[in-house]
Scaffold this motif. Structure first.
Motif, PDB file in Angstrom:
ATOM      1  N   ASN A   1       5.805  -1.509 -11.777  1.00 45.89           N
ATOM      2  CA  ASN A   1       4.354  -1.144 -12.136  1.00 45.89           C
ATOM      3  C   ASN A   1       3.610  -0.996 -10.783  1.00 45.89           C
ATOM      4  N   ILE A   2       3.293   0.274 -10.437  1.00 41.33           N
ATOM      5  CA  ILE A   2       2.586   0.426  -9.332  1.00 41.33           C
ATOM      6  C   ILE A   2       1.166   0.444  -9.306  1.00 41.33           C
ATOM      7  N   THR A   3       0.369  -0.433  -8.897  1.00 37.32           N
ATOM      8  CA  THR A   3      -0.967  -0.603  -8.895  1.00 37.32           C
ATOM      9  C   THR A   3      -1.704   0.134  -7.756  1.00 37.32           C
ATOM     10  N   LYS A   4      -2.249   1.352  -7.782  1.00 40.20           N
ATOM     11  CA  LYS A   4      -2.557   2.326  -6.743  1.00 40.20           C
ATOM     12  C   LYS A   4      -3.868   1.417  -6.289  1.00 40.20           C
TER      13      LYS A   4
ATOM     14  N   HIS B   1       0.880  -1.365  -0.076  1.00 39.28           N
ATOM     15  CA  HIS B   1       0.171   0.040  -0.158  1.00 39.28           C
ATOM     16  C   HIS B   1       0.717   1.296  -0.053  1.00 39.28           C
ATOM     17  N   ALA B   2       2.064   1.123   0.687  1.00 40.37           N
ATOM     18  CA  ALA B   2       2.855   2.216   0.629  1.00 40.37           C
ATOM     19  C   ALA B   2       3.611   2.396  -0.628  1.00 40.37           C
ATOM     20  N   GLN B   3       3.422   1.678  -1.588  1.00 44.02           N
ATOM     21  CA  GLN B   3       4.144   1.440  -3.111  1.00 44.02           C
ATOM     22  C   GLN B   3       5.603   1.504  -2.977  1.00 44.02           C
ATOM     23  N   LEU B   4       5.994   0.512  -2.270  1.00 45.67           N
ATOM     24  CA  LEU B   4       7.472   0.152  -2.265  1.00 45.67           C
ATOM     25  C   LEU B   4       7.840  -0.387  -3.602  1.00 45.67           C
ATOM     26  N   HIS B   5       8.859   0.077  -4.200  1.00 48.88           N
ATOM     27  CA  HIS B   5       9.285  -0.477  -5.415  1.00 48.88           C
ATOM     28  C   HIS B   5      10.069  -1.832  -5.357  1.00 48.88           C
ATOM     29  N   TYR B   6      10.977  -2.044  -4.729  1.00 48.98           N
ATOM     30  CA  TYR B   6      11.976  -2.834  -4.436  1.00 48.98           C
ATOM     31  C   TYR B   6      12.157  -3.370  -3.087  1.00 48.98           C
ATOM     32  N   LEU B   7      12.010  -4.643  -2.842  1.00 49.17           N
ATOM     33  CA  LEU B   7      12.169  -5.164  -1.266  1.00 49.17           C
ATOM     34  C   LEU B   7      13.521  -6.243  -1.611  1.00 49.17           C
TER      35      LEU B   7
ATOM     36  N   THR C   1      -2.619 -12.368  -4.286  1.00 45.82           N
ATOM     37  CA  THR C   1      -4.201 -12.037  -3.807  1.00 45.82           C
ATOM     38  C   THR C   1      -4.602 -10.568  -4.096  1.00 45.82           C
ATOM     39  N   LEU C   2      -3.579  -9.508  -3.981  1.00 46.23           N
ATOM     40  CA  LEU C   2      -3.980  -8.289  -4.121  1.00 46.23           C
ATOM     41  C   LEU C   2      -3.590  -7.876  -5.380  1.00 46.23           C
ATOM     42  N   ASN C   3      -3.333  -8.838  -6.570  1.00 44.26           N
ATOM     43  CA  ASN C   3      -3.324  -8.653  -7.759  1.00 44.26           C
ATOM     44  C   ASN C   3      -2.478  -7.081  -8.176  1.00 44.26           C
ATOM     45  N   VAL C   4      -1.201  -7.374  -7.349  1.00 47.23           N
ATOM     46  CA  VAL C   4       0.018  -6.390  -7.794  1.00 47.23           C
ATOM     47  C   VAL C   4       1.178  -6.920  -8.078  1.00 47.23           C
ATOM     48  N   SER C   5       1.936  -6.284  -8.805  1.00 48.80           N
ATOM     49  CA  SER C   5       3.463  -6.893  -9.070  1.00 48.80           C
ATOM     50  C   SER C   5       4.511  -5.987  -8.189  1.00 48.80           C
ATOM     51  N   HIS C   6       4.090  -5.288  -7.339  1.00 53.77           N
ATOM     52  CA  HIS C   6       5.299  -4.479  -6.335  1.00 53.77           C
ATOM     53  C   HIS C   6       5.025  -4.855  -4.979  1.00 53.77           C
ATOM     54  N   PRO C   7       6.062  -5.058  -4.162  1.00 52.54           N
ATOM     55  CA  PRO C   7       7.172  -4.485  -4.382  1.00 52.54           C
ATOM     56  C   PRO C   7       7.874  -5.927  -5.216  1.00 52.54           C
ATOM     57  N   ILE C   8       9.045  -5.631  -6.298  1.00 57.13           N
ATOM     58  CA  ILE C   8       9.902  -6.701  -7.007  1.00 57.13           C
ATOM     59  C   ILE C   8      10.896  -6.844  -5.769  1.00 57.13           C
ATOM     60  N   LEU C   9      10.989  -8.500  -6.104  1.00 56.78           N
ATOM     61  CA  LEU C   9      12.148  -8.906  -4.876  1.00 56.78           C
ATOM     62  C   LEU C   9      13.461  -8.990  -5.576  1.00 56.78           C
ATOM     63  N   HIS C  10      14.348  -8.598  -4.602  1.00 54.52           N
ATOM     64  CA  HIS C  10      15.899  -8.867  -4.898  1.00 54.52           C
ATOM     65  C   HIS C  10      16.513  -9.399  -3.818  1.00 54.52           C
TER      66      HIS C  10
END
Length: 447
Positions: A436-439, A107-113, A149-158
């Motif tokens: 690709n942040i899904t709001k 929800h905080a729209q983090l790009h990479y974890l 489950t939330l149908n998002v692609s972020h955060p991308i894992l590294h």
């Protein structure tokens, strides 16, 4: 040295938490035997973060890291809200992750974890215990399931793996697990020892053997489409031509008046002290530092760079063997007394003995500085210039030596004769594109 001016760094890192409960043996931040660095200071405050805004506004990528466990900070949502126009990273061991925390990061729209994990090594995260390893991959699975489950692609894992002698033969398995958990990229870094016991567990005991093990494995996985890098390179190089930190990365840790240029022990001589970022970043010490790294020769690099595990890994073992003769400090004190009494003929030989035999770079740098001052008193400017070059080479944080060096370079040489031969390679940073942040509407409580 105007030609060595540079645009502000694109990558800014700031530490945000100073607690950690894992107790990794290899920890260089101080958590090997404690859970908190300070009794009354646990996390970076929002006000301290705001003070970094002049630097952050010019960056494209911003990473929130420890020194301890990043997720211990209660202000991550606030920080990420302020960084919504940046490509953001959070580094974590993964230990505090659960479904609720993961949802908040989404929800905080983090790009990479960025997950730190080292496999079966007693020096690393979890001490190599099977229970820790299994739990880690369970949490990775939970992250990906929650995203689905939330149908998002972020955060991308590294994934970041500290490589030592105990886990080199497991790296193929670790990368295979990363791929199977939809982690597209893995950074391999040295486990950097800070004592003799860790040195014996490190790869620095026989670099060539470990390099021969790693490079074919890296070739294999890079050929299969994974992004595997060893200090930004597709292969583990024996002697990199340039340090990958230089001129593109700035790290704000505990002393935010003196940000770090790298993860090593290099200490800059100048504090920010209210200077605008452009002025600080292009002050003489920074321009001089760039000229040393990008002019094609390493012989005048700061001593800490010449023995650095990134640039000269073969020399790193020397840092565990330097012992300073007991007489050096005695000579230094005596030389100072002679110098104060203007007894140059007695002072100079003692300083010369120190620079020839001492194994302490700081002491050597200070001795060169005093030799430079004595040369100036004798009106020997060329000699003084070389002394001040050596002073900052061995003692890079020597503010007064840098002041003398800047003046002497203006007086004795044409600083515009040699232009900039190299620029920092930004390819690694460019790999980390905006997610690709899904709001989504926030449905969870604050971190």
């Amino acid at each position: 040295m105007a030609r060595w001016n540079s645009p502000l760094p694109k990558f800014i890192t700031t530490s945000v938490a100073y607690t950690c409960g894992i107790g990794c043996e290899m920890c260089n931040a101080g958590f090997a035997d404690k859970t908190s660095l300070f009794e009354d200071y646990k996390t970076l405050t929002p006000e301290e973060f705001e003070a970094l805004s002049p630097w952050i506004q010019n960056a494209s990528h911003v990473a929130l890291v420890g020194l301890g466990e990043t997720l211990d900070s209660p202000h991550l949502e606030y920080f990420l809200e302020k960084l919504k126009d940046k490509i953001t990273f959070i580094s974590t061991s993964g230990v505090p992750l659960n479904k609720k925390v993961i949802e908040k990061l989404i929800h905080a729209q983090l790009h990479y974890l960025n997950l730190s994990f080292d496999g079966k090594t007693t020096a690393g995260h979890g001490g190599g215990r099977d229970s820790y390893i299994n739990k880690f991959w369970e949490k990775v699975g939970l992250i990906q399931k929650t995203k689905q489950t939330l149908n998002v692609s972020h955060p991308i894992l590294h994934l970041t793996v500290a490589v030592d002698s105990e886990n080199t033969r497991q790296l193929d398995e670790i990368i295979n697990s990363a791929q199977s958990h939809n982690i597209p990229s893995v950074d391999l870094i040295y486990m950097v020892p800070n004592n003799q016991i860790l040195y014996e567990k490190s790869v620095f005991t026989d670099l060539e053997i470990f390099r021969q093990q790693l490079n074919p494995m890296m070739d294999k996985w890079n050929g299969m489409g994974m992004h595997i890098r060893f200090y930004e390179k597709t292969r583990w190089e024996s002697s990199p031509q340039t340090c990958y930190f230089v001129d593109k990365h700035l790290m704000f840790n505990l002393n935010r008046e003196k940000p770090d240029l790298c993860c090593g022990s290099l200490d800059m001589p100048l504090e920010i002290n209210g200077l605008p970022p452009e002025e600080y970043w292009n002050s003489f010490p920074f321009r001089y530092f760039r000229s040393l790294h990008f002019s094609g020769t390493h012989e005048n690099l700061p001593e800490v760079c010449q023995n650095c595990w990134v640039l000269h890994p073969g020399k790193f073992s020397d840092t565990f063997q330097n012992e300073d003769p007991a007489d050096c400090m005695k000579w230094y004190r005596e030389a100072g007394q002679f110098k104060s009494a203007n007894q140059v003929e007695e002072a100079e030989p003692l300083y010369q003995k120190i620079v020839q035999v001492s194994g302490d770079p700081q002491l050597v740098g200070k001795a060169w500085f005093h030799l430079g001052e004595l040369s100036l008193k004798g009106n020997r400017q060329d000699e003084a210039l070389e002394c001040m070059r050596n002073a900052v080479r061995f003692c890079f944080n020597h503010t007064l030596a840098f002041a003398f060096l800047a003046l002497l370079m203006r007086c004795t040489i044409d600083m515009e004769t040699s232009g900039r031969n190299q620029k920092p390679d930004q390819k690694f940073l460019e790999f980390f594109k905006p997610a690709n942040i899904t709001k989504m509407e926030a449905t969870t409580q604050s971190l």
